[in-house]
Scaffold this active site. Structure first.
Site, PDB file in Angstrom:
ATOM      1  N   HIS A 175      -7.708  -2.372   4.513  1.00 31.98           N
ATOM      2  CA  HIS A 175      -7.080  -1.010   4.654  1.00 31.98           C
ATOM      3  C   HIS A 175      -7.788  -0.339   3.454  1.00 31.98           C
ATOM      4  CE1 HIS A 175      -4.580   1.589   2.540  1.00 31.98           C
ATOM      5  NE2 HIS A 175      -3.915   1.894   3.495  1.00 31.98           N
ATOM      6  N   SER A 231       1.044  -0.911   0.070  1.00 31.09           N
ATOM      7  CA  SER A 231       0.022   0.120  -0.010  1.00 31.09           C
ATOM      8  C   SER A 231       0.788   1.225   0.079  1.00 31.09           C
ATOM      9  CB  SER A 231      -0.831   0.149   1.391  1.00 31.09           C
ATOM     10  OG  SER A 231      -1.537   1.207   1.177  1.00 31.09           O
ATOM     11  N   LYS A 290      -4.944  -6.231   3.344  1.00 30.10           N
ATOM     12  CA  LYS A 290      -4.961  -5.031   2.392  1.00 30.10           C
ATOM     13  C   LYS A 290      -6.035  -4.589   2.038  1.00 30.10           C
ATOM     14  CE  LYS A 290      -2.829  -2.248  -0.656  1.00 30.10           C
ATOM     15  NZ  LYS A 290      -3.795  -1.916  -1.622  1.00 30.10           N
TER      16      LYS A 290
END
Ligand code: 2AM
Length: 500
Positions: free
Chosen positions: A207, A132, A204
């Site tokens: 996120h 990220s 992820k």
């Protein structure tokens, strides 16, 4: 063959792949690179002749694999989905037992679970690693969320720790200032092993879901200042710049301040006033919401942020509806500075709820997929490198340090006291927005979540009555232990009630 072997290889030289390769080479690792279109690889290698570790370009995948130290470690950074499968299929016959394939793309965690299983059956090891931070993060330090075979991760851990973003050990603040060939020295790396198979890509994805929420909430704060207070984009930008020095201090608030103050090169006005109000997306927010729906987790605010994008995207319909449907015209009479502070607090409280939902989702997923996630570490690695990096994440980390089993962030003493301090402003903003006809879907959804979560009783008693009425779905009783189910023979619709 006298050629020096590389520490690691990377397939897929679009911008993310190029930047990650340069980041790896900057840290002194020799990296082999391959791209389906050879010209892209040749140009990339020619343009970067003097990296500390060295780039070795290969036009054939077989040469590329042969150029790697054993166990071979190959990062794939191609278009997620079919692209990744195509590359894996080509790599498998070229690799040997124990070699490691690392998918750094935005893969769906279900694909990662499948790929890990398939490759294990072929004697290969697989790591699905969330990366990220966008292009800048890939180049100078992303947040890395690897999942898969823990022993395989040990083989790449040194590289992952080296290339990850770094934060100050004491304050958790990102260490910045990396430049080509000059990486940041010291600090705590924003990389940690997340868990087996798809855990890294799942985290992820969460996120990104949280990122969707953050972005939409920021937009609602801007929209309240603009629609209710009549503030210009430039003025709003200055408010965000000020907010970036307080509890909301974060990458997304910082860039929002910049975007709102950016002039349009074509007209000289504010650029946001010329950007069409239809949002795009690549799907990770949707995946997060679908996963929440599948597992029965009330991540309503995150889902609302995805729906807000969908609603924005039906622009032509909205333009037509705007001519037909009515509502109040925004009018503000109070204290402008107090209202701006209230909007700040509404954003802050909503953000706390959205993160609470994201972490609840991960808690549920770890049960579903038999992972053991460490939420303290997850919030720790999100402090730097990634899009949601923020001062706030340090507070979340501290909350999980206080209680690793925390059921909901809202129950942490710090976040509870923050909401106690600011919630009246939050309520005022949602009420004002509603009275003035200004849509604030995530502010309102977060408030409904908060009020529902803290409710001793909800009207689901009536709901169960309805279900039992038309479908004999039964209900539990308030005056009996849980797990005992009751049903009554309801009268026909519209008929008198049962005699007792
Ligand atoms: P290309 O330069 O040859 O198009 C982003 O699209 C990256 O993924 C690019 O490096 C692209 O290679 C690569 N890519 C996309 N689909 C692919 C596939 N099916 N096989 C190999 N590489 C692929």
């Amino acid at each position: 063959m006298s050629e020096q072997l590389s520490d690691i290889g990377l397939v897929g030289l679009a911008v993310m792949g190029q930047n990650l390769a340069l980041n790896i080479a900057d840290h002194g690792f020799r990296i082999s690179v391959y791209n389906r279109t050879t010209a892209t690889m040749e140009k990339f290698v020619a343009e970067n002749p003097n990296t500390p570790g060295g780039l070795a370009g290969h036009a054939s995948l077989a040469d590329f694999v042969a150029s790697l130290k054993r166990p071979r470690r190959v990062i794939i950074l191609v278009k997620a989905g079919a692209g990744t499968d195509a590359v894996i299929d080509q790599l498998v016959p070229l690799m040997e037992q124990g070699d490691i394939v690392i998918d750094g793309g935005n893969a769906n965690w279900n694909d990662t679970i499948r790929r890990e299983k398939d490759l294990k059956a072929k004697g290969l090891r697989f790591i699905g690693s969330g990366v990220s931070g966008g292009e800048e993060g890939a180049r100078f330090g992303p947040a890395l969320m690897p999942g898969g075979d823990p022993a395989a991760y040990k083989e790449i851990e040194a590289i992952w720790n080296a290339i990850a973003a770094k934060v100050d050990a004491e304050t958790g603040k990102p260490l910045e200032g990396a430049a080509p060939g000059k990486p940041v020295v010291g600090g705590v790396p924003c990389a940690t092993f997340i868990g087996p198979d798809g855990a890294g890509h799942y985290v992820k994805m969460c996120h990104n879901g949280i990122e969707y929420g953050d972005m939409q909430m920021i937009c609602e704060a801007y929209w309240m200042m603009s629609s209710l207070l009549g503030m210009s984009a430039d003025e709003c930008g200055k408010v965000f710049a000020k907010w970036n020095t307080g509890v909301l201090d974060s990458f997304l608030i910082e860039i929002t301040a910049d975007i709102l103050q950016q002039k349009d090169p074509m007209t000289g006005g504010s650029i946001v006033d010329y950007i069409l109000d239809t949002a795009g997306q690549k799907g990770t927010g949707k995946w997060t919401s679908v996963s929440a729906l599948d597992m029965g987790v009330p991540a309503a605010t995150i889902a609302e942020s995805v729906f807000a994008r969908y609603l924005s995207a039906i622009k032509a319909e909205r333009v037509a509806a705007a001519k037909i449907l009515t509502g109040p015209t925004p009018a503000f009479t109070g204290d402008k500075e107090a209202c701006i502070q209230a909007i700040h607090d509404a954003l802050y409280c909503s953000k706390i709820c959205s993160y609470a939902q994201g972490f609840q989702l991960m808690r549920e997923a770890q049960k579903e997929y038999k992972w053991k996630l460490n939420f303290g570490e997850i919030s720790m690695i999100w402090r730097g490198g990634c899009i949601i990096r923020a001062r706030f994440l340090q507070k979340i980390k501290e909350a999980f340090d206080r209680n690793g089993e925390l059921a909901n962030l809202l129950l942490d003493p710090y976040f509870k006291s923050e909401i106690d301090r600011t919630q009246s402003n939050w309520r005022t903003v949602v009420a004002e927005a509603s009275l003035n006809g200004i849509p604030v879907p995530t502010f309102a959804s977060a408030l409904a979540y908060y009020d529902s979560y803290r409710s001793l009783r909800l009207p689901a008693n009536l709901l169960q009555g309805q279900r039992d009425f038309f479908g004999a779905h039964t209900y539990e009783r308030t005056d009996q232990p849980r797990g005992k189910f009751y049903h009554i023979d309801w009268p026909e619709p519209g008929r008198p009630q049962l005699e007792m």
